[in-house]
Scaffold this active site. Sequence first.
Site, PDB file in Angstrom:
ATOM      1  N   TYR A  93      -3.548  -0.818  10.090  1.00  0.00           N
ATOM      2  CA  TYR A  93      -2.940  -1.287   8.244  1.00  0.00           C
ATOM      3  C   TYR A  93      -1.742  -0.569   7.915  1.00  0.00           C
ATOM      4  O   TYR A  93      -0.953  -1.976   6.614  1.00  0.00           O
ATOM      5  CB  TYR A  93      -4.289  -0.361   8.037  1.00  0.00           C
ATOM      6  CG  TYR A  93      -4.298  -0.865   5.987  1.00  0.00           C
ATOM      7  CD1 TYR A  93      -4.944  -1.711   5.740  1.00  0.00           C
ATOM      8  CD2 TYR A  93      -4.546   0.028   5.531  1.00  0.00           C
ATOM      9  CE1 TYR A  93      -4.426  -1.682   3.809  1.00  0.00           C
ATOM     10  CE2 TYR A  93      -3.571   0.263   3.982  1.00  0.00           C
ATOM     11  CZ  TYR A  93      -4.029  -0.649   3.076  1.00  0.00           C
ATOM     12  OH  TYR A  93      -4.414  -1.554   1.978  1.00  0.00           O
ATOM     13  N   SER A  99       1.213  -1.373   0.109  1.00  0.00           N
ATOM     14  CA  SER A  99      -0.082  -0.329   0.214  1.00  0.00           C
ATOM     15  C   SER A  99       0.855   0.883  -0.139  1.00  0.00           C
ATOM     16  O   SER A  99       1.837   1.260   0.944  1.00  0.00           O
ATOM     17  CB  SER A  99      -1.303  -0.111   1.225  1.00  0.00           C
ATOM     18  OG  SER A  99      -1.550   1.140   1.301  1.00  0.00           O
TER      19      SER A  99
END
Length: 246
Positions: A155, A141
Amino acid sequence: MNSLAGKVVLVTGGSRGIGAAIARTLAAHGADVAITYGTSRDKAEAVVAEIRALGRRAEAIPADAADAAHVIAAVDKTAASFGRLDILVNNAGNFLTGTIDQLTLDDFERTFSVNLRAVFAATVQAVKYLPDGGRIVSIGSCLAPRAGRGGISLYAASKAALVGLTKGIARDLGPRRITVNLVHPGPIDTDMNPADGPRAASTLAALALPAYGQPDDIAATVLHLAGDAGRYITGAEIDVDGGFNA
Ligand code: NDP
């Protein structure tokens, strides 16, 4: 043409979004493809039907990424069904948000079991089957190198851990010419991060290119890494993020 004819691919989380696009793209370039899914059985079967319509072999395997035994069994099932495994794409992920005063240990377990432990489990098992010159691609990400906003610490941490895992395994498998890479998507229009969702306006403001990406943007980079064109790329973090981290 980065042909994958004769190759067998496993894409985790291939029922929707980025994983489905990767599965379709690799199949369109000649690969036979297994996908895993968590709950979206009908969508997974629809992706499989599309791939079979291209003349490729395809299979959907139910495998909860939060359970390492499921992940390991999915790798074994792919190799058993197709007779080999050449390319592993670790795509399945969850996006559990909350500021640090809101997060719990259960949130930690849910995030890390899917976003990190499943990648480790799949990779350890896949290495038993991958031939010399095989490929491992994981989906990270743009929030791994830079959080950019509040509420995403777990995350971001889970995706940042993939950096170390990817680089370390690339070193381990280099002698066998197996490449191991990490693609960092920016905002991609999927169920996880819809382009018309509540975060869209602030997200767009953070980009160099003022638009959400599409799942096919990530699939194109995975294709490059998966084929012969990617043979000299390993241990890399590749941003496909519209300039989020520019
Ligand atoms: P989606 O939520 O649209 O799709 C997620 C996919 O992963 C689905 O196929 C889903 O299966 C599967 N999955 C999720 N949890 C599990 C689980 N526990 N077990 C098995 N499968 C599971 O997400 P995206 O396509 O947007 O994201 C794909 C990857 O890209 C993720 O790793 C995500 O972190 C990463 N990413 C996405 C970005 C974005 O903006 N979209 C940005 C940066 C990274 P099922 O349908 O069965 O639930």
